[in-house]
Design a protein around this motif. Sequence first.
Motif: not given
Lengths: 251, 272
Positions: A108-124
């Motif tokens: 996945s792209s860098g942008w998508e991974n920013i979202v994925y990581r944020s989700i793993y850290l507990g964000l919506g």
Amino acid sequence: MASVILDGVGVDFPVYTPRSRSLRQQLTQSLGGRLSADARVVTVRALDDISLALADGDRVGIVGANGAGKTTLLRVIAGVYPPIAGRVAISGKVAAYTDLTLGMDMESSGWENIVYRSIYLGLGFRQARVLAPSIGEFTELGSYLDLPVRTYSQGMLLRLAFAVATAIHPDILVMDEMIGVGDPHFADRAAERVKQLMYNSRILVIASHAQEILRAYCNKILWLEQGRLRGFGPIEETLAQYAASRSASIS
Amino acid sequence: MHEVPVILSSQSGLLAGWRECAAGLANWRIVHLEGSAVLRRRYARSMFGQFWLTLSTAASIVILGGVWTLLWKQPAREIFAYIAVSMILWNFMSTLVTEGAGVFVASAHSLTNQGLAASTYVYALLYRNMLILAHDAVVIAVVLAVHGGVGAGALLFLPGFALALVAGFCVSYLAGMLCARYRDMILFTSTLMQLMFYVTPVLWKRDFLPPRFEWIAHANPFAAFLAIMRDPLLGLAPEPAAWAYALACAAGLVLVTLLVAGAVRRRLIYWL
């Protein structure tokens, strides 16, 4: 109010292997947890009777030799290891930075991974998308953010992971070794951001061998030796005790 | 960031098991990411992408249906409908069991770095297989349309499917726990499922059996779950015995799963 309370915490790792029986010889060793041979399964005692209480404002550096139980203690606080003995009570949101790329997807792209990581850290999802532009900007990866992260160098990937990790401010921050990023230009901005992250979290627990890092960020030192608590107190005092014990064991 | 993880609580019993299973569902965002990640990775650089799932299922149904039509000398339409629905639903069920066996072992890295409820990864497995089933459903839809469409009775598929999901979650969770502790069970499970395939009416019908061996199909819980999902789609009347058996199995599985989850959720991490 965030708090971490450990009361008589013990953690044993069972060693399940078809060869358990042959492992069951009394071993003398000065590193690692103590091996126990009395049970039916060989176990390694990683933590033994650890009691401590941390409150808002505590910035604790964990020191100790390899295998002293530093990472295990971090993982107990992060909720990964439920203790075999004793009691753990934690209040506040915990973020464990023991693997900064957990949940990333190389295709996945860098942008998508920013979202994925944020989700793993507990964000919506919405929060993550709102935060993404500023995180992306901080990485200075520019149009690379549109490419799959498998095309990134190790350093670029680390930048991305670092930018997300430091954009989120947990109550209790648990770190195994300092997170940092290579190149000198980025390193300065990164240091500033780490400082913000550390001061914004109520409780910091970091395991590190680097005294300059401990002195820069911590106000207390927790000293582990073979899974036992050898000392817990103000930074300079405990570091001095730790240093004295090490030089004693060398001579 | 997450609130105090449930695994730290020292309670056990049904309530603790329930909280463990509910906590995984509360991590639905991670369930979605983990569940879709494998498909995303697998098809990342292919032109047809995940539609390879549909294509390969369609191909195997065409070949199997063709061969079976020749062997059975029955109307192709009926055989195609039976084979397509049976095979796709069987694959769904059996994948849940075989992949469930390795679910925690495969998530070991994630489990040791983030204190999420273990059930999160079981939901991700369930979700992934539902996505795969959704792709295969295209084949079912085409075959059923040729077969003459479906009536209102087909709606009975939904409760059957829901029951299979509940049972599937439980079996995956239990198999995952067992296999995390006893690694031989992973290999045993895949062998077992291969054997189950032969004794489950997937590529054959129950009435092909000599009457005194029909009990094989009746005693097999996979046959019951297959029947309650398949029959409504094929326009057959629901079979009360199959429903009763499937309901009883699901209820028993839920009870055992809650007890096991309550008792061993704190041990899992030490088995990885």
